[in-house]
Design a protein around this motif. Structure first.
Motif, PDB file in Angstrom:
ATOM      1  N   VAL A  38      25.225 -46.479   2.123  1.00  0.00           N
ATOM      2  CA  VAL A  38      25.542 -46.184   3.313  1.00  0.00           C
ATOM      3  C   VAL A  38      24.454 -46.044   4.234  1.00  0.00           C
ATOM      4  O   VAL A  38      23.169 -45.267   4.067  1.00  0.00           O
ATOM      5  N   ALA A  39      24.292 -46.628   5.519  1.00  0.00           N
ATOM      6  CA  ALA A  39      23.230 -46.561   6.703  1.00  0.00           C
ATOM      7  C   ALA A  39      23.070 -45.189   7.054  1.00  0.00           C
ATOM      8  O   ALA A  39      24.167 -44.285   7.014  1.00  0.00           O
ATOM      9  N   PRO A  40      21.822 -44.743   7.252  1.00  0.00           N
ATOM     10  CA  PRO A  40      21.413 -43.433   7.694  1.00  0.00           C
ATOM     11  C   PRO A  40      22.366 -43.184   9.041  1.00  0.00           C
ATOM     12  O   PRO A  40      22.384 -44.048   9.683  1.00  0.00           O
ATOM     13  N   ILE A  41      22.591 -41.944   9.266  1.00  0.00           N
ATOM     14  CA  ILE A  41      23.370 -41.593  10.723  1.00  0.00           C
ATOM     15  C   ILE A  41      22.634 -40.580  11.284  1.00  0.00           C
ATOM     16  O   ILE A  41      22.029 -39.590  10.657  1.00  0.00           O
ATOM     17  N   ILE A  42      22.706 -40.713  12.777  1.00  0.00           N
ATOM     18  CA  ILE A  42      21.924 -39.632  13.432  1.00  0.00           C
ATOM     19  C   ILE A  42      23.212 -39.254  14.427  1.00  0.00           C
ATOM     20  O   ILE A  42      23.735 -40.106  15.110  1.00  0.00           O
ATOM     21  N   VAL A  43      23.390 -38.052  14.546  1.00  0.00           N
ATOM     22  CA  VAL A  43      24.322 -37.518  15.519  1.00  0.00           C
ATOM     23  C   VAL A  43      23.829 -36.809  16.653  1.00  0.00           C
ATOM     24  O   VAL A  43      22.817 -35.912  16.532  1.00  0.00           O
ATOM     25  N   ILE A  44      23.725 -37.289  17.904  1.00  0.00           N
ATOM     26  CA  ILE A  44      23.193 -36.759  19.026  1.00  0.00           C
ATOM     27  C   ILE A  44      24.509 -35.885  19.896  1.00  0.00           C
ATOM     28  O   ILE A  44      25.390 -36.523  20.073  1.00  0.00           O
ATOM     29  N   ASP A  45      24.258 -34.472  19.585  1.00  0.00           N
ATOM     30  CA  ASP A  45      25.364 -33.545  19.887  1.00  0.00           C
ATOM     31  C   ASP A  45      25.133 -32.896  21.348  1.00  0.00           C
ATOM     32  O   ASP A  45      24.300 -32.184  21.329  1.00  0.00           O
ATOM     33  N   GLY A  46      26.038 -32.957  22.332  1.00  0.00           N
ATOM     34  CA  GLY A  46      25.771 -32.291  23.514  1.00  0.00           C
ATOM     35  C   GLY A  46      25.019 -33.206  24.429  1.00  0.00           C
ATOM     36  O   GLY A  46      24.464 -34.239  24.020  1.00  0.00           O
ATOM     37  N   GLY A  47      24.365 -32.761  25.674  1.00  0.00           N
ATOM     38  CA  GLY A  47      24.001 -33.037  26.483  1.00  0.00           C
ATOM     39  C   GLY A  47      24.857 -34.050  27.661  1.00  0.00           C
ATOM     40  O   GLY A  47      25.982 -34.346  27.471  1.00  0.00           O
ATOM     41  N   VAL A  48      24.121 -34.610  28.433  1.00  0.00           N
ATOM     42  CA  VAL A  48      24.569 -35.536  29.664  1.00  0.00           C
ATOM     43  C   VAL A  48      24.334 -36.931  29.250  1.00  0.00           C
ATOM     44  O   VAL A  48      23.222 -37.173  29.288  1.00  0.00           O
ATOM     45  N   ASN A  83      25.622 -35.159   6.189  1.00  0.00           N
ATOM     46  CA  ASN A  83      24.440 -35.600   5.691  1.00  0.00           C
ATOM     47  C   ASN A  83      23.673 -36.313   6.775  1.00  0.00           C
ATOM     48  O   ASN A  83      22.684 -36.870   6.654  1.00  0.00           O
ATOM     49  N   ALA A  84      24.180 -36.120   8.034  1.00  0.00           N
ATOM     50  CA  ALA A  84      23.695 -36.745   9.198  1.00  0.00           C
ATOM     51  C   ALA A  84      22.065 -36.046   9.675  1.00  0.00           C
ATOM     52  O   ALA A  84      22.067 -34.666   9.528  1.00  0.00           O
ATOM     53  N   GLN A  85      21.382 -36.698  10.242  1.00  0.00           N
ATOM     54  CA  GLN A  85      20.375 -36.155  10.909  1.00  0.00           C
ATOM     55  C   GLN A  85      21.009 -35.821  12.367  1.00  0.00           C
ATOM     56  O   GLN A  85      21.456 -36.519  13.166  1.00  0.00           O
ATOM     57  N   PHE A  86      20.635 -34.509  12.642  1.00  0.00           N
ATOM     58  CA  PHE A  86      21.488 -33.943  14.059  1.00  0.00           C
ATOM     59  C   PHE A  86      20.436 -33.565  14.905  1.00  0.00           C
ATOM     60  O   PHE A  86      19.287 -32.976  14.738  1.00  0.00           O
ATOM     61  N   ILE A  87      20.691 -33.801  16.083  1.00  0.00           N
ATOM     62  CA  ILE A  87      20.022 -33.699  17.297  1.00  0.00           C
ATOM     63  C   ILE A  87      20.815 -32.919  18.289  1.00  0.00           C
ATOM     64  O   ILE A  87      21.789 -33.334  18.883  1.00  0.00           O
ATOM     65  N   ASN A  88      20.479 -31.725  18.523  1.00  0.00           N
ATOM     66  CA  ASN A  88      20.993 -30.792  19.538  1.00  0.00           C
ATOM     67  C   ASN A  88      20.405 -31.148  20.809  1.00  0.00           C
ATOM     68  O   ASN A  88      19.294 -31.074  21.398  1.00  0.00           O
ATOM     69  N   ALA A  89      21.380 -31.853  21.624  1.00  0.00           N
ATOM     70  CA  ALA A  89      20.943 -32.312  23.004  1.00  0.00           C
ATOM     71  C   ALA A  89      21.570 -31.517  24.263  1.00  0.00           C
ATOM     72  O   ALA A  89      21.642 -31.853  25.301  1.00  0.00           O
ATOM     73  N   ASP A  90      22.137 -30.406  23.789  1.00  0.00           N
ATOM     74  CA  ASP A  90      22.824 -29.393  24.868  1.00  0.00           C
ATOM     75  C   ASP A  90      21.479 -29.317  26.281  1.00  0.00           C
ATOM     76  O   ASP A  90      20.250 -28.840  25.839  1.00  0.00           O
ATOM     77  N   ALA A  91      21.920 -29.454  27.443  1.00  0.00           N
ATOM     78  CA  ALA A  91      21.374 -29.119  28.443  1.00  0.00           C
ATOM     79  C   ALA A  91      20.036 -30.539  28.874  1.00  0.00           C
ATOM     80  O   ALA A  91      19.270 -30.333  29.492  1.00  0.00           O
ATOM     81  N   LYS A  92      20.254 -31.196  27.901  1.00  0.00           N
ATOM     82  CA  LYS A  92      19.426 -32.633  27.821  1.00  0.00           C
ATOM     83  C   LYS A  92      20.305 -33.719  28.406  1.00  0.00           C
ATOM     84  O   LYS A  92      21.365 -33.675  28.772  1.00  0.00           O
TER      85      LYS A  92
END
Length: 627
Positions: A38-48, A83-92
């Motif tokens: 399975v290809a690696p997963i990145i989740v960008i959560d939040g943000g504009v 198992n994803a790499q998580f990026i918190n993009a709130d307010a970004k």
């Protein structure tokens, strides 16, 4: 008892069958298709999300990246991926990766571009054979750098001036820029050669080329879905902007030739003087033509008008801070940094005797390009970086010029640095905007660039080809193909010196006097003898990794029985053919790793009393590329 005996004999027979056929069963098991990784997963959560299409921003999004593509776009918190790499993009704020639509690229710019949010660049066709190998390395994820849209060489017409070198001695590789085209058929053949080597487009150094040649090149490239750029105008009788556009030019680097096409002033004036005398009717007519043809301009204002942009002092301060970083300067050429910083010292346009006229011309250029965008045309953010403007940081500065001086709305500036370059290079189905299934090149910033475009410098994350990029500079950053630049990367160095030495020896390569001394060797050409690529000239210098031992032909002057060929610091078995040719055996163990390897001839023995050198030749370069 009889029944038991039958059962027992059956068990024994089955066991024997298992013993006989066990290897087959084992092999069959090993060949059973296994689930793909399975290809690696990145989740960008939040943000504009500012997706680059020009619509209103969307708040509280979730972007899922799988491998190197955007897999899903939804609402914040919509899906969970344990198992994803998580990026918190709130307010970004999330945007497409930026482009530099005009860059004199060399490998040491890679981190400078990525650190400033630049994930793609459009080259000028100046890296030769090295550029092909470098592009392949980036595509395969072997080299960390921005996505290249480049081609090995750019063109001129026969008899045109060859600035920066070209084929001065007649010994240069045909892929050393600029390359002179002799006619329409030559143009068609050379465009096909470049496209076969993976060229993303084609470009001409200037307008000093016949219409037949240019038309043939454009038709061949466009048939393959690739654009052609030209710095139009130049010498009298050269192809002007209207000619280039009528024949299908896709973009005009540095907006070259536009000022001459709209001026009401005297012919021969410099570019800013021409812009100062802009004829309104000529300008409106050319804008109409550019919009209809969808030909993009890349003005490169930082290069065009040094000293005049509103933010010039701010740009200089940021440049000095950048070049004071010891991690960057661990690999970035000191001389190149000094040359770039020298552009901030006493720029001629800002001198008291020139600033009034130069400023009028600068304002004319800004106004024309703004009018073009307002009419629906395309103006791209590009810097001519590496040669004059700063790599990477120059893109941010050019963006700010678009805002502060050209007065474009922020959304259009973002498109000028994302969507429009992708459209120009005809890759907008893959890049330029943030949409499901497109390649994952993204920029995440801390503050709203629609409020202040300079907020694009407040970078939180850069994602290139689906990978979160390290921030800052790594002192170990490198490319296996190197190149000292600043732009053209030849396959044999110092050919002028080699020709001078040939002249001193009358074209002969005889040894030292009385057999005691040794001649000074030179290298004029190398030939791998292999044809790993369909292009015969390209194959003389480039082989694919993992190939068998090769017999490298080295030609030049000054060879004798004790001449030895070195690959880097490794001497290799050398056979003396004659005073102008050596055969070097390059073992397969030296061809296993992609890279650019120096070839040097060293003559053993007592130094030549003529003192023509130290017994070591100039360098040729063997390139090992990817299989």
């Amino acid at each position: 008892m009889y029944a038991f005996s039958r059962v027992f004999r059956g068990i024994v027979l089955f066991a024997a069958v298992l013993v006989v056929f066990a290897p087959m069963f084992h092999a069959a098991f090993l060949q059973t298709p296994q689930p793909a990784a399975v290809a690696p997963i990145i989740v960008i959560d939040g943000g504009v999300l500012i997706d680059g299409n020009g619509g209103p921003p969307v708040r509280d999004v979730q972007i899922v990246i799988q491998g190197n593509r955007i897999a899903a776009i939804g609402r914040k918190g919509q899906n969970s991926y344990p198992n994803a790499q998580f990026i918190n993009a709130d307010a970004k704020f999330i945007l497409p990766g930026l482009w530099d639509a005009l860059d004199n690229f060399v490998w040491n710019q890679g981190e400078l571009l990525l650190n400033n949010g630049v994930t793609s660049f459009i080259g000028i066709g100046d890296m030769g054979e090295v550029g092909v190998a470098y592009t392949e390395g980036v595509k395969r994820g072997k080299i960390r750098g921005p996505r290249p849209f480049d081609w090995p060489v750019h063109f001129v017409g026969v008899g045109a001036a060859l600035p920066g070198g070209g084929n001065r001695t007649g010994l240069e590789s045909p892929f050393q820029s600029p390359h002179a085209l002799t006619g329409a058929q030559d143009a068609r053949e050379w465009v096909k050669r470049l496209l076969d080597l993976g060229a993303a487009g084609i470009s001409f150094q200037n307008g000093a080329v016949s219409q037949e040649i240019f038309k043939a090149a454009v038709e061949t490239a466009n048939a393959a879905g690739k654009p052609v750029g030209i710095r139009a105008g130049g010498a009298r009788g050269a192809i002007g902007v209207r000619d280039a556009v009528a024949m299908g030019a896709g973009f005009l680097p540095r907006s070259m030739g536009v000022a001459a096409a709209v001026t009401s002033g005297a012919e021969g004036a410099n570019e800013l003087q021409q812009w100062a005398e802009m004829d309104e009717e000529k300008a409106k007519d050319l804008i109409r033509i550019l919009v209809q043809s969808k030909t993009a301009l890349v003005p490169a204002f930082i290069q065009k008008a040094p000293g005049l942009p509103t933010g010039w002092s701010r740009f200089e301060l940021q440049a000095r801070r950048m070049f004071s970083d010891p991690a960057l300067m661990a690999y970035y050429p000191q001389t190149r940094a000094q040359a770039l910083m020298a552009n901030y010292v006493d720029p001629p346009n800002a001198r008291p005797n020139a600033i009034a006229a130069a400023t009028k011309g600068y304002q004319g250029a800004l106004r024309f390009h703004r009018m073009l965008v307002e009419a629906g045309g395309r103006v791209l953010v590009g810097t001519d970086g590496g040669n004059f403007a700063l790599p990477g940081l120059g893109v941010q500065h050019e963006i700010q010029v678009f805002s502060e001086d050209m007065k474009l709305p922020a959304m259009q500036i973002i498109q000028a640095a994302t969507k429009w370059p992708a459209e120009t290079m005809r890759v907008d189905k893959e890049l330029g905007t943030i949409e499901v299934s497109k390649l994952a090149d993204l920029l995440i910033v801390d503050e709203d660039p629609l409020v202040d475009i300079a907020n694009l410098q407040k970078i939180a994350f850069v994602i290139a080809d689906g990978k979160v990029q390290p921030r800052g500079f790594q002192s170990w950053y490198w490319s296996p193909f190197g190149g000292e630049g600043p732009i053209t990367i030849p396959v044999v160095d110092d050919l002028d010196w080699a020709m001078m030495l040939r002249g001193q020896r009358g074209g002969r390569g005889a040894g030292g006097r009385g057999g005691v001394g040794r001649p000074q060797p030179t290298i004029e050409a190398i030939d791998t003898g292999r044809r790993d690529y369909s292009d015969p000239d390209f194959s003389k210098t480039v082989v694919k990794e993992g190939g068998p031992t090769l017999q490298l032909k080295v030609t030049g002057i000054g060879y004798f029985q004790r001449s030895v060929v070195y690959i880097g610091d490794t001497p290799v078995p050398t056979r003396f053919v004659n005073a102008n040719e050596l055969q070097a055996q390059v073992d397969e163990s030296l061809l296993r790793t992609p890279g650019r390897y120096a070839i040097v001839v060293r003559n053993a023995g007592i130094a030549d009393p003529q003192k023509l050198g130290d017994g070591s030749s100039n360098r040729g370069w063997l390139i090992v590329s990817y299989r």
